[in-house]
Design an enzyme around this catalytic site. Structure first.
Site, short mmCIF file in Angstrom:
data_model
loop_
_atom_site.label_atom_id
_atom_site.label_comp_id
_atom_site.label_asym_id
_atom_site.label_seq_id
_atom_site.Cartn_x
_atom_site.Cartn_y
_atom_site.Cartn_z
N CYS A 97 0.69 -1.34 0.05
CA CYS A 97 -0.01 -0.13 -0.02
C CYS A 97 0.79 1.38 -0.16
O CYS A 97 1.36 1.77 -0.94
CB CYS A 97 -0.81 -0.07 1.24
SG CYS A 97 -2.56 0.78 0.89
N HIS A 197 -3.49 -5.92 2.06
CA HIS A 197 -3.19 -6.00 3.56
C HIS A 197 -3.71 -7.57 3.96
O HIS A 197 -4.24 -8.25 2.95
CB HIS A 197 -4.02 -4.99 4.38
CG HIS A 197 -3.57 -3.66 3.94
ND1 HIS A 197 -2.45 -2.99 4.27
CD2 HIS A 197 -4.34 -2.64 3.00
CE1 HIS A 197 -2.26 -2.08 3.79
NE2 HIS A 197 -3.48 -1.66 3.11
#
Ligand SMILES: [Zn+2]
Lengths: 256, 474
Positions: A97, A197
């Protein structure tokens, strides 16, 4: 530092630590320890220097926008070049990310501020009109074998790949890099970036082992192979996400 | 009185009655939607007639317990609170509250309004209710997929305060830099509360803090001590911004495991000691918040002390239920900091105080952890990796993992070094409860730790078996 240890540099663990990304560190630590491999984790944050002589793995997690704005100038000015050299030298990198975005050329925040990245990956991340939130399943190729990877994405940046890197995989469920071209993540040499994630590595033990294996072979030569572990629980969790993502369908998107 | 208001309230009542008869629980969301369509100012009108005004309570953790505690303190003082149902904390829930607790002319059957409000609903609530006081407990990462970031919520609140009348009181947690900082520019100094007993603190920083950087200058905060997540004694080394001195402070805290907590309070009106039935440091914060609010409402110290001592938590957030020959301890878990604190409380019983049972009597605890990933739980379960499960190693006999993300929970425990043979995966809540009870020794406690919707499921199972009252009779 023990001679037979691997060293993992954890970039900005105090600032870039959203969405349980530390699970990736825990997974790498445990999976090394269960095989008797020592893994030393070195936190490197604002003002610190990267230990370049003994650096086998680097992890760079996601952060909130505000933290990312503080991290960006420090990273580009005092660590970016070192990370680029380490990657050219075959060091294994996992960036998720915000960390992934900061390893590209540029990243634009929701407020429209363009932050410079380290340019490890040939990618750019302009802001998107909507946020991509939901379970994500992709098809990747690891050590020549097709494997699924599962995780949870939550990003408003859209990332576009240039010709200087390969996507990590093709999206089966979810949005991936930009919700348009069906790609997710980027790979350049031994550096891996993605939006996943979850945490990523505990539920994708094959990716964790792929990274550890690469780091081990780089340091100790091609004979260094990883003995397998009992991954029954991990495999069940992996399959559960594949089923859940299929059931819940495509990505949900938020207005902000 | 306003005919429109009467029409609105009547419509609301009919809708609520219909939904009750259809057995839709007590959730009369329809009333909350219909009433403002007929009279958009209904909420403002009714709350404007409360003799002692209204209090709004918000924050990530503790708002339900704090609100119930304040309501209890008011009851001790002989005052009636008009309040919304726990969890019904969007504007529709506030409207439903007035439909149920006002007569058809819009006259409230209460002295004070007491509203638990969702973090993102605070701006709308402030505009419509015009409160005498706003109490903010803390700000943690919670269901990040819904609100984004803690700074996003803090920014919402900061903006919303601009609409507050200047004589409205702010009651703020001094130990949370994100919350304390909101009082910086207020014309009237806020009422701050905090913990002043370093003996219950932790000298190690939490591994994932939600408030690292100074709200004024962006430098990293330095802490003398941490109590609960990023709550502690903080200061900015660069610009001097620091934890404000709390007027209401816990100057002595003795944690007695899950049997409760002894607290010595310091207030502008004097000190007093109270023995709380509520366990855990997070409940010391809830007690402080309620005490500060009680003082703001003019309640005497003696009433506060009695109220604090006679309060027991309910409604799944923290409950003790007897199931046959076993006890069941039920505590809601919803974010990393809260979950970590609940685990601390669960494990504390063994080692605190002279009444603790010897270690040999309990080889390890039995836990049932139920993790769902529905919208109300947060659809992203990544946060489980920020919970400190590592303390469970060697101290649990069996952990049954349930819910839509039972497998994720099991993997998390394995990596916290709970031996895989002690981990059971049983997604179905009813079967999971059976299995967990079956392996809980007679006379011992089963610790049940569910996320929000998993808690509703567990309660339903217990209710069918006749162990607890209906959720909505609460
Ligand atoms: Zn500062």
């Amino acid at each position: 530092m023990a001679d037979d240890a691997l060293t993992l540099v954890h970039l900005y663990p105090d600032l870039m630590n959203v969405y349980g990304d530390r699970g990736n560190i825990i997974a790498l630590q445990r999976r090394c320890a269960w095989r008797g491999i020592e893994l030393e984790v070195v936190p490197v944050s604002l003002g610190d220097r990267l230990p370049t002589t003994a650096c086998d793995l680097i992890f760079f997690g996601g952060g909130q926008d505000r933290e990312q704005e503080v991290v960006s100038p420090d990273f580009v000015s005092s660590k970016g070049a070192a990370v680029r050299e380490l990657v050219e030298d075959g060091t294994v990198v996992l960036a998720v990310c915000g960390g992934y975005q900061l390893l590209g050329h540029t990243y634009t925040t929701v407020d429209g501020e363009e932050l410079a990245g380290a340019g490890v990956f040939d990618v750019r991340s302009p802001p998107g009109p909507r946020r991509h939130i939901g379970n994500i399943v992709i098809q990747a190729e690891l050590d020549g074998e097709p494997r699924t990877l599962v995780g949870f994405e939550n990003h408003s940046g859209r990332t576009y790949l240039g010709s200087g890197c390969q996507p990590l995989g093709r999206v089966l469920t979810g949005s991936g890099n930009n919700g348009e071209d069906g790609t997710e993540g980027a790979v350049y040499r031994n550096a891996y970036g993605c939006y996943m994630h979850g945490s990523l590595l505990p539920k994708n033990p094959h990716l964790a082992d792929h990274l550890i294996g690469r780091a081990l072979r780089r340091r100790y030569g091609s004979a260094a192979t990883l003995p397998p572990l009992d991954d029954t629980l991990e495999e069940r969790a992996h399959q559960a996400v594949v089923r859940r993502a299929g059931k819940l369908g495509a990505v949900r998107s938020g207005a902000w | 009185m306003g005919a429109r208001l009467t029409a609105a309230l009547l419509t609301g009542r009919v809708a609520a009655e219909v939904s009750r008869r259809l057995g839709r629980g007590g959730g009369t969301v329809i009333a909350g939607h219909l009433v403002p369509r007929i009279d958009p100012a209904a909420l403002t009108k009714v709350t404007g007639r409360l003799p002692l005004g209204s209090v709004i309570v918000s924050g990530t953790n503790g708002k339900t317990t704090t609100t119930r505690l304040i309501s209890h303190l008011l009851g001790q003082a002989g005052l009636r609170a008009l309040h919304n149902r726990a969890g019904a904390n969007l504007v529709t829930g506030l409207v439903t509250a007035i439909v149920k607790q006002a007569d058809l002319r819009g006259r409230p059957r209460a002295d004070v309004g007491l509203f638990e409000v969702d973090e993102a609903t605070v701006p709308a609530a402030l505009l419509q209710i015009r409160p005498r006081a706003v109490l903010l407990t803390n700000l943690f990462r919670d269901q990040l997929d819904r609100y984004g970031e803690v700074h996003f919520v803090a920014g919402l609140w900061q903006q919303a305060f601009k609409t507050l009348p200047s004589d409205a009181a702010l009651i703020l947690n001094a130990d949370d830099p994100l919350v304390a900082d909101l009082g910086r520019e207020r014309p009237q100094p806020p009422l701050y509360y905090g913990i002043g007993d370093p003996s219950v603190g932790i000298s190690e920083p939490p591994h994932a803090s939600d408030a690292r950087l100074c709200g004024r200058c962006g430098t990293e905060y330095s802490y003398q001590i941490w109590f609960y997540g990023h709550l502690g004694h903080w200061a900015c080394p660069a610009c001097g911004l620091a934890r404000p001195r709390p007027q209401v402070e816990a100057i002595g805290v003795t944690l007695r495991g899950d049997r409760g907590t002894d607290v010595r309070f310091r207030t502008p009106g004097g000190d007093f000691a109270a023995r709380l039935a509520l366990p855990g440091l997070y409940n010391v914060y809830n007690a402080l918040a309620a005490t500060a609010c009680g003082l703001q409402l003019g309640l005497p110290l003696d009433t506060l002390r009695q109220g604090l001592e006679s309060f027991t938590a309910a409604f799944g957030r923290l409950e003790r239920i007897t199931v046959g020959d076993r006890a069941l301890f039920l505590a809601l878990v919803k974010n990393p900091v809260g979950f970590t604190e609940v685990l601390r409380t669960v494990l504390a019983e063994q080692t605190t105080g002279p009444q603790a049972r010897p270690e040999t009597a309990t080889p390890g605890r039995t836990l049932l952890i139920a993790i769902n990933d529905h919208f109300a739980d947060g659809t992203d379960v990544s946060w489980l990796w920020d919970v400190d499960f590592e303390g469970l190693q060697g101290r649990v006999a069996t952990v049954v993992c349930a819910g839509t993300r039972a497998e994720d929970m099991a993997v998390r425990l394995k990596y916290a070094l709970v031996p895989p043979q002690q981990i059971v995966i049983e997604p179905d809540p009813s079967r999971a409860l059976d299995r967990a009870l079956a392996v809980t020794p007679l006379g011992e406690t089963l610790y049940v730790l569910p996320t929000y919707t998993a808690m509703l499921e567990v309660r339903e199972v217990l209710q069918r078996a006749g162990h607890v009252r209906g959720f909505w009779q609460d």
